[in-house]
Design an enzyme around this catalytic site. Structure first.
Site, mmCIF file in Angstrom:
data_model
loop_
_atom_site.group_PDB
_atom_site.id
_atom_site.type_symbol
_atom_site.label_atom_id
_atom_site.label_comp_id
_atom_site.label_asym_id
_atom_site.label_seq_id
_atom_site.Cartn_x
_atom_site.Cartn_y
_atom_site.Cartn_z
ATOM 1 N N THR B 13 5.873 9.809 -6.109
ATOM 2 C CA THR B 13 4.814 10.729 -5.679
ATOM 3 C C THR B 13 3.439 10.070 -5.624
ATOM 4 O OG1 THR B 13 4.528 11.433 -7.982
ATOM 5 C CG2 THR B 13 6.029 12.729 -6.623
ATOM 6 N N GLY B 14 3.323 8.808 -6.035
ATOM 7 C CA GLY B 14 2.020 8.125 -6.038
ATOM 8 C C GLY B 14 1.627 7.587 -4.673
ATOM 9 N N CYS B 131 -1.593 -7.094 -5.129
ATOM 10 C CA CYS B 131 -1.884 -6.817 -3.713
ATOM 11 C C CYS B 131 -2.793 -7.863 -3.067
ATOM 12 C CB CYS B 131 -2.466 -5.419 -3.548
ATOM 13 S SG CYS B 131 -3.738 -4.981 -4.736
ATOM 14 N N GLN B 158 -12.078 -6.148 -1.503
ATOM 15 C CA GLN B 158 -10.946 -5.294 -1.836
ATOM 16 C C GLN B 158 -11.235 -3.819 -1.598
ATOM 17 O OE1 GLN B 158 -9.980 -8.235 -5.505
ATOM 18 N NE2 GLN B 158 -8.834 -6.322 -5.539
ATOM 19 N N ARG B 250 -15.122 -5.467 -4.925
ATOM 20 C CA ARG B 250 -14.682 -4.210 -4.302
ATOM 21 C C ARG B 250 -15.693 -3.826 -3.213
ATOM 22 N NH1 ARG B 250 -9.666 -2.189 -5.624
ATOM 23 N NH2 ARG B 250 -10.129 -2.352 -7.840
ATOM 24 N N HIS B 257 -7.094 -5.142 1.995
ATOM 25 C CA HIS B 257 -7.768 -6.157 1.188
ATOM 26 C C HIS B 257 -7.980 -7.397 2.054
ATOM 27 C CE1 HIS B 257 -7.315 -3.746 -2.261
ATOM 28 N NE2 HIS B 257 -6.506 -4.470 -2.996
#
Lengths: 353, 353
Positions: B13-14, B131, B158, B250, B257
């Site tokens: 569910t994520g 990632c 990112q 970020r 990314h």
């Protein structure tokens, strides 16, 4: 009593010119008359500087008569044409464009680093460095003095105001179009479609994106902006063989250019020694406490004079290398402030006359 | 007829689980039963996969009975606890968390690079890389084969979805607050004030900003994310002495990314040779024509499988170094896709049983 020199601000109505008038109003005064010049279509506009209302004059040769120092915040081609005119009329030209930076007979000056170079001006012109170079070099110069710089690997995070007010307007327009649509930027939402065809001065949308391009195409796939970082850094530091590799990237930030820096030196470095050198360096503010959320960021650096430096680490695999992150206001130190500082270095020459 | 193996998706569910169900629906089918597992509070939810409605089951030891391959897209501590449980019940665990990546007895697999490592799994667990590592390494591996990699200097850009759906929601909330106020991000506008105190999972506002921090604080000022890039790259490429310096940042991008890469090799490189190697490499798309506005960008890479690579230049001051820019979908290749690819490498083992 010593005469105060006359200053001309060429490009007074632009994004950098606007910041310049604020700086001239806020800094210790070195000037007698301040004359505002701009393109003929801006002539007659009223602007405030040092609390006085001034009328913008159209750019002409005569407009430089009686001017001691002329600061140029205009595109390359305008500087290339008009800086020599100002010199011919008796002024010293301080130019913020790229027109003269790599000219052997024009010094490229950062007052914290090579102020003595202002005297070495056979053409009567002094150049101001590129905004990305300036954000980074104020932090690198003290480290070079400490450890002897050999190589730089740079990746930039450049704000849209580096492309002028049209860049700022373009980002705000795009943000208005994407805000509120929560699918955008995810696999189901198309940012290009939402933003539409108006990309302003950029080759791609900036909202919810990063664009690995700034400037024009130069040799072998390099951008002009990447070459500037290399060539100007070499000239300012007096290191003609310095190895520099840069990748310039535009990000959705209004003002504040950042650079991730990997710097290799001739001698061993340590992070605490680097911090100490930066704490004592002019034009630098050290913000380096990640545990407290303290690192350099555009939203904090905007509107301030210094380069914000942090994230200082010794490379794990090279005792002679440091990694760090730098942010500076591209319209202030990156443009107007450095020009004003150069002009202020010249002011005492006139007091002595 | 060969039996098709049973697959469990843990964390269905994520944010990554959602992408995983899309991938399992769209890719060539390798699976018999697909069982969706999640925390007990999600038990009973209905999700669609391969056109079928499936009911999510709560995570329990019994839920792994009969499962051949269990994919974990859950936080580190959940994987650390439950992957061994799945193995004890007879499954092979493919884990997308950081819990097992640096375990000597757990292979770290990127199917385009070291697929043979899936057989070397004494603990019955196979790890999926971080990632940011994945976006970059798919492009670096073919260049390593060609030129023999010695050193990497990396700066990342990112996306907020790397911090999960809460990261995406936080950025969209902040953008709604700043859109429309054209003073923001300029010297007169305060982004911190406009955004307010709700920073979500980030240490500072992301709207109109870049934040040079991702992960948690590790030794000597390095972030956990920066250490992952170094350690995982060394392990995947089998280069335990590779020099790696990374700065992780970020940016206000939802998904995708990017990494600015400076790669130093053992032998001389040329940009066209590098392009040729990348054109023929699996999992890579070459987009390298700046004159036509073609370079890798998050808004184009989102929702796609490959790593987008471009801006390929030979360093001007080092004939053994390349500079390039890479972007990959952090939820696909950076997470769900690589996990699915590893699981698919295992599927034939069951057909043969």
């Amino acid at each position: 009593m010593a005469r105060l020199p006359t200053l001309a601000v060429v490009g007074a109505t632009g994004a950098v010119g606007t910041v310049m008038l604020e700086l001239l109003s806020a800094r210790k005064n070195h000037w007698g008359e301040i004359r505002l010049l701009a393109s003929p279509r801006s002539a007659g506009r009223k602007l405030v500087c040092r609390g006085e209302e001034l009328t913008v004059q159209g750019l002409s040769a005569e407009a430089f008569d009686g001017v001691d120092v002329a600061m140029f915040d205009v595109p390359d081609e305008v500087s290339a044409e008009w800086a020599p005119v100002a010199v011919a009329r008796g002024a010293i030209a301080v130019d913020n464009s790229g027109a003269f930076r790599m000219d052997r007979d024009v010094p490229l000056v950062v007052p914290e680093i090579n102020p003595e170079q202002v005297r070495n001006r056979p053409k009567g012109i002094i150049a101001n460095a590129n905004c990305t170079t300036l954000a980074m070099i104020v932090a690198i110069a003290p480290l070079h003095r400490e450890y002897a710089l050999r190589e730089l690997v740079l990746a930039s995070y450049q704000a849209v105001s580096g492309a002028g007010q049209v860049g700022v307007d373009t980002l705000h327009d795009q943000l208005s179009k994407v805000a509120g649509d929560r699918a955008l930027g995810s696999r189901s939402g198309n940012v290009r479609q939402a933003v539409g065809d108006d990309l302003g001065p950029f080759p791609a949308p900036l909202a919810l994106n990063v664009v690995p391009w700034a400037g024009s195409l130069a040799d072998s796939g390099w951008s002009s902006e990447e070459l500037k970082l290399r060539n100007e850094t070499r000239k300012i530091l007096g290191l003609p063989d310095l190895k520099v590799s840069a990748t310039c990237v535009r990000v959705p930030v209004v003002t504040g250019h950042s650079v991730a820096v990997h710097a290799v030196f001739g001698s061993e470095v340590d992070a605490e020694g680097a911090r100490e050198a930066l704490r004592n360096a002019p034009g630098v503010i050290l913000v380096d406490d990640p545990a407290q959320g303290e690192f350099p960021m555009p939203i904090d650096a905007v509107g301030t004079d210094p380069s914000w430096v942090g994230r200082i680490r010794r490379s794990m695999d090279d005792p002679r290398a440091l990694d760090l992150f730098v942010t500076g206001d591209n319209l202030r130190k990156g443009a107007a402030l450095n020009t004003a500082q150069i002009a202020e270095l010249l002011a005492p020459e006139f007091a002595a006359r």
